[in-house]
Design a protein around this motif. Structure first.
Motif, short mmCIF file in Angstrom:
data_model
loop_
_atom_site.label_atom_id
_atom_site.label_comp_id
_atom_site.label_asym_id
_atom_site.label_seq_id
_atom_site.Cartn_x
_atom_site.Cartn_y
_atom_site.Cartn_z
N UNK A 129 58.88 52.51 84.50
CA UNK A 129 60.35 52.49 85.48
C UNK A 129 60.92 51.09 84.92
N UNK A 130 61.96 50.60 84.21
CA UNK A 130 62.40 49.60 84.22
C UNK A 130 62.43 48.90 85.91
N UNK A 131 63.30 49.23 86.65
CA UNK A 131 63.08 48.36 87.92
C UNK A 131 61.93 48.07 88.98
N UNK A 132 60.19 49.10 88.64
CA UNK A 132 59.27 48.14 88.72
C UNK A 132 58.93 47.27 88.01
N UNK A 133 58.64 47.49 86.43
CA UNK A 133 58.20 46.44 85.40
C UNK A 133 59.38 45.62 85.30
N UNK A 134 60.51 45.24 85.97
CA UNK A 134 61.37 43.98 85.38
C UNK A 134 61.38 43.26 87.13
N UNK A 135 60.75 43.92 88.06
CA UNK A 135 61.03 43.12 89.07
C UNK A 135 61.33 42.00 89.43
N UNK A 136 60.15 41.17 88.04
CA UNK A 136 60.63 39.91 88.37
C UNK A 136 62.48 39.32 87.93
N UNK A 137 62.58 40.07 86.93
CA UNK A 137 64.45 40.02 86.97
C UNK A 137 65.35 40.05 87.77
N UNK A 138 64.54 41.63 88.88
CA UNK A 138 65.98 42.46 89.29
C UNK A 138 65.41 41.40 90.69
N UNK A 139 64.63 40.78 91.20
CA UNK A 139 64.25 39.47 92.39
C UNK A 139 65.30 38.26 91.99
N UNK A 140 64.79 37.97 90.24
CA UNK A 140 65.84 36.09 90.63
C UNK A 140 67.07 36.65 90.49
N UNK A 141 67.68 37.80 89.95
CA UNK A 141 69.11 37.78 90.23
C UNK A 141 69.58 38.63 91.36
N UNK A 178 60.52 35.56 93.44
CA UNK A 178 61.42 35.89 93.81
C UNK A 178 61.67 35.22 95.50
N UNK A 179 60.52 36.10 96.00
CA UNK A 179 60.38 36.93 97.25
C UNK A 179 61.18 38.02 98.05
N UNK A 180 62.22 38.05 97.22
CA UNK A 180 63.00 39.70 97.76
C UNK A 180 62.30 41.27 97.71
N UNK A 181 63.05 41.92 97.95
CA UNK A 181 62.24 43.00 97.85
C UNK A 181 63.20 44.00 97.02
N UNK A 182 62.62 44.59 96.22
CA UNK A 182 62.91 45.09 94.84
C UNK A 182 62.64 46.57 94.70
N UNK A 183 63.75 47.92 95.65
CA UNK A 183 63.77 48.86 95.55
C UNK A 183 65.43 49.45 94.82
N UNK A 184 65.05 50.68 94.81
CA UNK A 184 65.54 51.23 93.33
C UNK A 184 67.61 51.25 94.62
N UNK A 185 67.06 50.81 96.27
CA UNK A 185 68.44 50.54 96.60
C UNK A 185 69.12 49.31 96.79
N UNK A 186 67.75 48.30 96.80
CA UNK A 186 69.11 46.95 96.68
C UNK A 186 68.70 46.77 95.11
N UNK A 187 68.16 47.34 94.42
CA UNK A 187 68.97 46.94 92.80
C UNK A 187 70.29 47.88 92.47
N UNK A 188 70.36 48.60 93.05
CA UNK A 188 71.52 49.30 92.54
C UNK A 188 72.96 48.95 93.37
N UNK A 189 72.44 47.61 94.17
CA UNK A 189 73.33 46.48 95.10
C UNK A 189 73.94 45.09 93.89
N UNK A 190 73.39 45.01 92.75
CA UNK A 190 73.71 44.34 91.48
C UNK A 190 75.14 45.06 90.52
#
Length: 442
Positions: A192-204, A47-59
């Motif tokens: 880490x779920x955020x690391x291995x789920x980067x595709x799902x988090x980036x799409x969301x 998805x081209x998004x930067x997936x970090x802990x801070x960006x994931x917590x915005x979901x």
């Protein structure tokens, strides 16, 4: 860093380097410090998004999954116990019990400390705390950010922990670190779920951003203006019309009254099918992200299509979440406390445990059934049951009691049965003596 360590560092430094340059060099991150770099650069995704802990917590889904689980575990009362005879136990009140259940460090309460540890465990798959000791006595557990700490095996197999403190790398021996590991396939780190789920988090994240822009554009995607047949605008008129329409575009201008002149007509547009599908995909992304945290969507307020928010089905889901979500986290913490904090003291009969019964505190019906079953079957005294309700002790309530509706057949109708006692009480109240009853029967 102590002055002694500083003097050793400066002694081996080139003569042309100043003290400030030496310290700056020591503070730099190395290329092999992958965990530290990942906390800044994020994880790749299509998805081209930067997936970090801070960006994931915005979901909101990620925030809710971590918050609810961390709060549920940290709110459970805990204690340190010793195994006694006949598989019973005795509660222990010592320095370790005070540390784990009363004051883990100078700044945090036990609830805040365990909430921090569980939140890091869910987000990163690992949670760390530095052990502070005076002599052999453990006096504090100081949480360390999991994004700045990682285990590392040296060439000789020694396990150390590298911790980045304000850009400076420090190494702590394994004896100084309390490390909670999440699910893994072995090794020194949890996954880490955020690391291995980067595709799902980036799409969301991409869908959330696109939805926000779509609604933020206002009239730009809601309709178009039609001019009367034969009327053609020149460039100046188009620019003027564009300036006028810009005053009505955007969600902040919603509700304004637009005046059309010269025979113009506004034709609204329905939501494009692709946009409607994207909104449906947003619902699916909630369920997708919940899978990474083992959280039933209904717990965070998301009901699947055709599912209600109330009823016995939801109650069963809550029970399943307690069994498959809360209990494994508690077991993981208890096992690590026993291995790292209790076993080094040499006491193998001691253990740490969360009280899962506290989950019934807000469910009065379930708690009433539980206490009724425990007291009526001789597993708990009345005073122990009253203690669960924070009620005062009552005299005579320390005896174990049980119902006798399942008494042996040879005891039915006996002198000690409830029926015989009731009949004797009635005869006494009526003034009928046993010998009078015997003469009548004769």
């Amino acid at each position: 860093m102590s002055r002694r360590r500083n003097r050793q560092k400066f002694a081996h430094a080139p003569a042309n380097m100043t003290e400030q340059q030496i310290v700056a060099k020591d503070r730099r991150l190395m290329l092999q410090d992958g965990q530290a770099w990942a906390s800044f650069a994020g994880f790749d995704n299509h998805a081209g998004k930067t997936v970090t802990l801070n960006s994931a917590l915005q979901l909101s889904t990620v925030w809710a999954c971590i918050r609810l689980t961390a709060q549920a575990v940290s709110c459970l009362p805990a204690g340190v116990y010793d195994k006694a005879e006949h598989d019973s136990r005795e509660k222990v009140d010592d320095d370790l019990s005070d540390l784990l259940c009363e004051s883990p460090n100078e700044d945090q309460t036990p609830l805040e400390f365990w909430e921090t540890q569980v939140a890091w465990l869910l987000a990163d798959g690992n949670a760390y705390a530095e052990k502070n000791s005076i002599g052999k006595r453990l006096v504090a557990l100081q949480p360390m950010a999991s994004s700045q700490c990682s285990p590392y095996r040296k060439a000789d197999g020694t396990l150390v922990y590298r911790f980045v403190d304000r850009g400076k790398m420090e190494e702590l021996p394994r004896e100084k670190v309390f490390h909670l590991r999440g699910m893994s396939f072995g090794g020194d780190r949890g996954l880490s779920p955020i690391r291995f789920g980067a595709q799902s988090f980036g799409s969301a994240m991409a869908m959330s951003e696109t939805t926000g822009k779509m609604y933020g554009c206002g009239l730009q995607s809601t309709g178009f203006l039609k001019m009367p047949p034969g009327v053609k605008l020149d460039k100046e008129q188009r620019d003027q019309l564009q300036d006028i329409m810009s005053k009505f575009a955007g969600s902040s201008n919603a509700g304004k009254l637009m005046v059309l002149e010269g025979g113009m007509d506004f034709t609204p547009l329905a939501l494009a099918p692709v946009d409607a599908q994207m909104l449906e995909s947003l619902r699916f992304s909630v369920e997708e992200l919940c899978r990474w945290f083992g959280m039933p969507p209904i717990i965070i307020g998301h009901a699947a299509q055709g599912q209600t928010m109330w009823g016995t089905g939801v109650e069963a889901i809550l029970t399943a979440w307690s069994t498959l979500g809360i209990d494994p986290v508690c077991d993981r913490i208890e096992a690590r406390v026993k291995k790292d904090l209790i076993r080094p003291t040499g006491n193998r009969r001691r253990y740490f445990e969360f009280n899962r019964e506290a989950l019934l505190q807000m469910d009065s019906d379930a708690k009433a059934k539980f206490l009724s079953a425990m007291t009526q079957n001789g597993l708990m005294t009345r005073n122990e049951g009253r203690g669960k309700l924070n009620l005062p002790w009552k005299e005579g309530g320390d005896a174990l009691t049980a119902q006798t509706n399942l008494a042996p057949l040879d005891q039915l109708g006996g002198a000690g049965s409830e029926g015989a006692q009731a009949r004797a009480a009635i005869r006494s109240w009526l003034g009928i003596k046993e010998q009078d009853l015997s003469h009548e029967q004769a």
